[in-house]
Design a protein around this motif. Structure first.
Motif, PDB file in Angstrom:
ATOM      1  N   ASP A 169       0.822  -1.208   0.000  1.00  0.00           N
ATOM      2  CA  ASP A 169       0.000   0.000   0.000  1.00  0.00           C
ATOM      3  C   ASP A 169       0.857   1.260   0.000  1.00  0.00           C
ATOM      4  O   ASP A 169       0.569   2.236  -0.719  1.00  0.00           O
ATOM      5  CB  ASP A 169      -0.927   0.008   1.224  1.00  0.00           C
ATOM      6  CG  ASP A 169      -1.985  -1.084   1.164  1.00  0.00           C
ATOM      7  OD1 ASP A 169      -2.223  -1.615   0.053  1.00  0.00           O
ATOM      8  OD2 ASP A 169      -2.547  -1.417   2.224  1.00  0.00           O
ATOM      9  N   GLY A 172       2.352   1.760  -3.415  1.00  0.00           N
ATOM     10  CA  GLY A 172       1.394   1.967  -4.495  1.00  0.00           C
ATOM     11  C   GLY A 172       1.410   0.879  -5.549  1.00  0.00           C
ATOM     12  O   GLY A 172       1.046   1.120  -6.710  1.00  0.00           O
ATOM     13  N   VAL A 173       1.822  -0.338  -5.172  1.00  0.00           N
ATOM     14  CA  VAL A 173       1.821  -1.467  -6.109  1.00  0.00           C
ATOM     15  C   VAL A 173       0.379  -1.888  -6.379  1.00  0.00           C
ATOM     16  O   VAL A 173      -0.405  -2.093  -5.449  1.00  0.00           O
ATOM     17  CB  VAL A 173       2.633  -2.653  -5.543  1.00  0.00           C
ATOM     18  CG1 VAL A 173       2.561  -3.842  -6.494  1.00  0.00           C
ATOM     19  CG2 VAL A 173       4.077  -2.242  -5.305  1.00  0.00           C
ATOM     20  N   LYS A 174       0.034  -2.027  -7.658  1.00  0.00           N
ATOM     21  CA  LYS A 174      -1.332  -2.403  -8.019  1.00  0.00           C
ATOM     22  C   LYS A 174      -1.446  -3.923  -8.172  1.00  0.00           C
ATOM     23  O   LYS A 174      -0.678  -4.531  -8.917  1.00  0.00           O
ATOM     24  CB  LYS A 174      -1.733  -1.719  -9.324  1.00  0.00           C
ATOM     25  CG  LYS A 174      -1.865  -0.210  -9.203  1.00  0.00           C
ATOM     26  CD  LYS A 174      -2.332   0.424 -10.509  1.00  0.00           C
ATOM     27  CE  LYS A 174      -2.474   1.939 -10.358  1.00  0.00           C
ATOM     28  NZ  LYS A 174      -2.926   2.578 -11.627  1.00  0.00           N
ATOM     29  N   LEU A 175      -2.394  -4.504  -7.448  1.00  0.00           N
ATOM     30  CA  LEU A 175      -2.633  -5.942  -7.486  1.00  0.00           C
ATOM     31  C   LEU A 175      -4.121  -6.186  -7.716  1.00  0.00           C
ATOM     32  O   LEU A 175      -4.954  -5.326  -7.408  1.00  0.00           O
ATOM     33  CB  LEU A 175      -2.193  -6.588  -6.166  1.00  0.00           C
ATOM     34  CG  LEU A 175      -0.719  -6.461  -5.779  1.00  0.00           C
ATOM     35  CD1 LEU A 175      -0.486  -7.030  -4.382  1.00  0.00           C
ATOM     36  CD2 LEU A 175       0.180  -7.166  -6.791  1.00  0.00           C
ATOM     37  N   THR A 224      -6.016  -8.308  -2.422  1.00  0.00           N
ATOM     38  CA  THR A 224      -5.054  -8.149  -1.332  1.00  0.00           C
ATOM     39  C   THR A 224      -4.038  -9.285  -1.337  1.00  0.00           C
ATOM     40  O   THR A 224      -4.278 -10.353  -1.925  1.00  0.00           O
ATOM     41  CB  THR A 224      -5.781  -8.136   0.019  1.00  0.00           C
ATOM     42  OG1 THR A 224      -6.401  -9.422   0.224  1.00  0.00           O
ATOM     43  CG2 THR A 224      -6.828  -7.041   0.072  1.00  0.00           C
TER      44      THR A 224
END
Length: 965
Positions: A523, A526-529, A532
């Protein structure tokens, strides 16, 4: 803990000579499995067999009628600190027994009012104080508790203490025991190790507490969550040194029972789990790091080994690896010292005791004149694995053994990062593929596999815990953590580890805690997955197996399915996720850049994956994900054509992946065996190690299935055809085998070249290696054979020789002062083709004076990998199972025995023999139970595979060896 009885890379490579290499592969496939099953709604599985397939059935855990009939502590008391004094005898008593005496004072706090105390005590003779086995005292003004009765409950290894009235919640108490035990040679608890020095027998008193053997050394609350501070005192002979987890004061001279002795007291330990305790009494020598180092680092071993400089490499790399780990964790080394000690007798590879790491000699000692590059890699890798535990496992510990993968999977993964830092030219991050990931996939593709994480209540008994020390826990654990680190980036992964270690230092955790801290790091970065960390990763740890991802490059459709090597097997293990994963699929097209596609459902579509008729698509770049890849037939043909025309356009890891995926997909009936075999046709132009390693591993399986049939001739001819250019390549660049390549992986491939050439009959190879051996026989004190080649040379010479060669090798093994050299000879002695020599060698394993107990499974597995020796080894195991079972050594030991000896099984008769063996030894399987079930599953799959592929395999190899290309 370092891994146990997996054959070393030199032994595995030597096996290409006479199918010996298959032993390493099959042992990796057949390593013992626990009955661990999935979390939440999952039920435990007990495997049963039927002729047509492998079918698990379900049981439910029984609830003990009394607390002492269960295998878990009730948690009503918690230790604060221990004061333990032990006196091991290094000479036998009048009964021929080696004993130790001791006493233990444990101060504990009462958590909830109770009139029952349970504490572990196993194989200890407890002195009675009046009518009871303990003295119990109230502290801080609390009255002394009144004891009603005490007794030992052997089935659960509890010392049961019943009181006349309850202990007060919040009160502090002291429990004292006085005891003696046997310093046996079973390599568990407090045990003895023996060696010879200058013709004199020497005895070492040492320990192996993990997982449940601290209770064999002194009464204790022997569970990981029961952390405490330990004050250790050792009494020992004047000519010895005593070591433990912490630093010691100078020994004090004392007199006990008329004997002049020394008493060494150690500083209080950090708060820690009892399984991480260690103490050693020995006559060893040591070398240490320079005085200006912040941490005292010492390498201990037999005096001769230290004098010969065998500890120098370990000392040098310990400093490098510690520096890397401190930076990686962003956390200082948590102790004042790091002692590392090489033991002649040790059941595993190493053990991460906090501040006193114990090793098998081959895992710590290195002699540049006598040890191979594989030996050197093993030392670096095991040191890195154990040092990684100093934080992850020791500073922060799993609450219970069901999450063992948190310790071992993590240490396995990080060990490759540590060695990559210490030896940057080795490309260690690539070598995790053949060493861990491919082996883990072979195991996890079976119906008898298990999830990484289980429910606590499904892992209770010591034998269930022992079965968790398998390649799923270590290698799959490493693979999924590597995958996770890749898709969130290593920097983010490292940041999450730092906050995790900082919050939970000196305490215990579950896997949810790790997911929480990695999510915090994700978080923040800012890594986009697609979801969760917990949602993604629970799919990978709470259900067994992994997917095969199928990509149709004509339509762009992409789908996933639970991959099973035997498609006929029935998996009835429940999964709340319905065997569906959230899969990070990296991919690239012809000449394109790497891209990412998250497959979050059973099926999806990505039109960017569509290709033209002359293009190719490659998925799972550098095997970052833990899954196999299948394609439409057109893309398979295009990839094979690309390999044939310009294989270097495909990354080297993916060249290995294509081969390994194809062969496993063929076994699972996704593609034809002929298409899989076609992926090896480019190898006559390949000189890199990874593709050759994948090819020889898979072709060895075919050789195992057919080396007793007419198919063997064309198979051998094909290996000769493909291997000859590789042999010629290394002959040319090494000035006719006089030089050793600089690159680490080239050194491995040079050994593959000579092993494959000699085993397949390449002209001049056999004469070359047997000539080297004869030169050594003529000058026994002048072995000029390069250490990298020795396993191959020894095996080939003994296989083609007779009693004279065998006896020479046996005598040289007995004289070897370097453990890695002895191991090479030990493996080669099993290559003989003379049944009477094989029989003699097998019976030597029953005599610890000839073959150490720790080495018995290695000997038997190597004999079994020899086509002549396999039936003899199987008969031997069946005739001597009870004694071999009682050798100890745990799951690794038993799995190696059974995995190696059943590797060739491919007939109904052999399957029925396995069934009979299981029935005859039902009460004497223990940690080998799942290994037997695994062997049965493998055998049934082999039967079906041979029946379906025999003719196709024969025709393909015949065509490839008779046609010009």
């Amino acid at each position: 803990m370092g891994k146990g009885y997996f054959l070393s890379k030199p032994l595995a490579l030597a096996g290409i000579v006479a199918a010996v290499g298959a032993a390493a592969t099959i042992i990796a496939l057949s390593v013992v499995y626990s009955k661990e099953k999935a979390k939440n709604k999952h039920l435990p599985v007990v495997a049963t067999e039927r002729i047509d397939s492998f079918v698990p059935v379900y049981t439910t855990p029984s609830t003990p009628k009394e607390p002492w009939q269960g295998h878990r502590l009730p948690g009503n008391v918690k230790p604060i600190n221990y004061h333990v004094t032990l006196w091991p005898r290094l000479e036998p008593n009048s009964d021929g027994l080696y004993i130790f005496t001791g006493n233990c004072t444990v101060i504990f706090k009462c958590i909830t009012a109770t009139d029952l105390i349970l504490i572990h005590s196993n194989k200890l003779n407890l002195k009675k104080f009046g009518d009871h086995h303990v003295k119990l005292t109230g502290l801080n003004g609390a009255p002394n508790p009144s004891i009603k009765t005490t007794w030992l409950e052997p089935p659960t290894t509890f010392l049961v203490i019943q009181l006349n009235s309850p202990l007060k919640a919040g009160g502090t108490y002291e429990l004292f025991t006085d005891f003696d035990g046997e310093l046996s040679n079973d390599m568990g608890g407090f045990y003895r190790s023996e060696y010879e020095e200058n013709g004199v027998k020497k005895v070492v008193a040492t320990t192996q507490m993990q997982p449940t053997d601290a209770r064999k050394a002194f009464p204790c609350f022997d569970e990981p969550v029961m952390k405490a501070v330990f004050h250790i005192t050792l009494i020992h002979p004047p000519n010895t040194v005593a070591l433990s987890n912490s630093l010691s004061s100078d020994p004090e001279s004392i007199k006990v029972e008329g004997q002049d002795l020394l008493k060494t007291s150690f500083d209080p330990t950090e708060i820690m789990s009892p399984y991480l305790l260690a103490f050693v009494v020995c006559e060893f020598a040591f070398i240490k790091a320079p005085k200006d180092e912040d941490v005292l680092v010492r390498i201990w071993a037999r005096k001769k080994a230290i004098e010969e400089g065998q500890g120098n490499y370990a000392l040098e790399k310990t400093g490098s690896v510690l520096a890397f780990l401190e930076n990686y964790y962003n956390s200082s080394y948590p102790l004042k010292k790091s002692d590392q000690i090489a033991l002649p007798d040790f059941s595993a590879g190493a053990m991460e005791n906090w501040g006193l790491i114990t090793y098998k000699e081959t895992s710590l000692l290195y002699n540049p004149k006598m040890s191979s590059n594989g030996d050197k890699e093993e030392v670096a890798k095991v040191i890195s694995h154990e040092l990684a535990h100093m934080w992850f496992g020791n500073l922060v510990t799993m609450k219970w053994w069901n999450d063992l993968w948190l310790n071992e999977g993590f240490a396995t993964y990080v060990s490759y990062l540590g060695v990559d830092y210490a030896e940057p030219t080795w490309t260690m991050k690539d070598l995790i593929i053949p060493n861990e990931i491919l082996n883990a996939m072979a195991v996890d593709a079976m119906a008898s596999s298990h999830p990484l994480s289980a429910r606590e209540e499904d892992i209770m008994r010591p034998e269930q815990i022992s079965q968790l020390f398998d390649s799923i826990t270590y290698s799959k654990g490493a693979a999924v953590l590597r995958m996770l680190s890749d898709f969130i980036t290593e920097k983010v992964f490292s940041k999450g580890l730092h906050t995790y270690l900082d919050e939970f230092k000196h305490s215990n955790t579950v896997y949810h805690d790790l997911w929480k801290h990695l999510q915090m790091a994700v978080d923040e970065a800012g890594v986009k997955l697609p979801d969760t960390i917990e949602v993604i990763m629970n799919r990978w740890i709470l259900q067994m197996g992994f997917p095969v991802v199928t990509i149709n490059t004509q339509t762009g459709q992409i789908s996933q399915k639970h991959f099973l090597t035997d498609p006929e097997s029935v998996v009835e293990t429940p999964s709340e996720f319905n065997y569906e994963w959230i899969v990070p699929v990296t991919w690239m097209k012809t000449g394109g850049d790497e891209q990412m596609h998250w497959l979050v459902d059973k099926e999806g579509t990505n039109t960017d994956m569509k290709i033209g008729s002359n293009e190719w698509l490659l998925a799972n770049i550098n095997m970052k994900g833990f899954f196999r890849v299948n394609y439409d037939s057109q893309n398979w043909e295009n990839l094979i054509a690309k390999l044939d025309s310009d294989h270097k356009d495909i990354p080297v890891i993916n060249r290995a992946q294509i081969i390994d995926d194809a062969f496993n997909l063929a076994r699972a009936k996704y593609i034809s065996i002929t298409m899989a075999l076609s992926t090896t046709k480019f190898l006559d132009k390949e000189v890199e190690h990874l593709p050759w390693q994948a090819a020889t591993s898979n072709l060895n399986y075919i050789m195992l299935m057919f080396d007793r049939s007419e198919q063997y001739g064309p198979i051998k001819a094909y290996l000769r055809k493909q291997g000859t250019p590789l042999f010629q390549h290394f002959t040319r660049i090494t000035d006719n085998w006089k030089k050793i390549p600089e690159r680490h992986t080239d050194q491995y491939n040079q050994v593959t070249a000579i092993s494959l050439a000699c085993g397949s009959g390449v002209k001049g190879c056999d004469e070359l290696v047997t000539g080297w051996f004869r030169e050594w026989m003529a000058e026994p004190d002048n072995n000029k054979i390069n250490p990298n080649f020795r396993s191959t040379v020894y095996c080939r010479a003994i296989a083609s020789g007779g009693e004279e060669e065998w006896d020479f090798a046996w005598n040289m093994m007995q004289k070897a002062s370097i453990a890695s050299e002895a191991m090479k000879l030990m493996g080669a002695l099993g290559c003989t083709k003379h049944p009477w020599l094989i029989s003699r060698y097998l019976h030597y394993t029953l005599n610890p004076e000839k073959i150490r107990k720790q080495d018995a499974p290695i000997v038997i597995a190597n004999v079994a990998s020899n086509a002549v020796g396999q039936p003899l080894a199987w008969d031997f195991i069946r005739s001597n199972w009870e004694k071999l079972y009682e050798y100890g050594g745990g799951a690794f030991f038993l799995a190696s025995l059974l995995g190696g000896v059943t590797s060739r099984f491919s007939s109904e008769f052999e399957y029925k023999q396995l069934m009979q063996f299981k029935d005859d030894n039902a009460a004497k399987l223990g940690a080998a139970t799942m290994s037997v079930m695994q062997a049965m599953e493998v055998t049934k799959a082999n039967i079906n595979w041979v029946a379906e592929n025999k003719e196709q395999v024969y025709e393909w190899f015949l065509k490839e060896t008779t046609s010009s290309r």
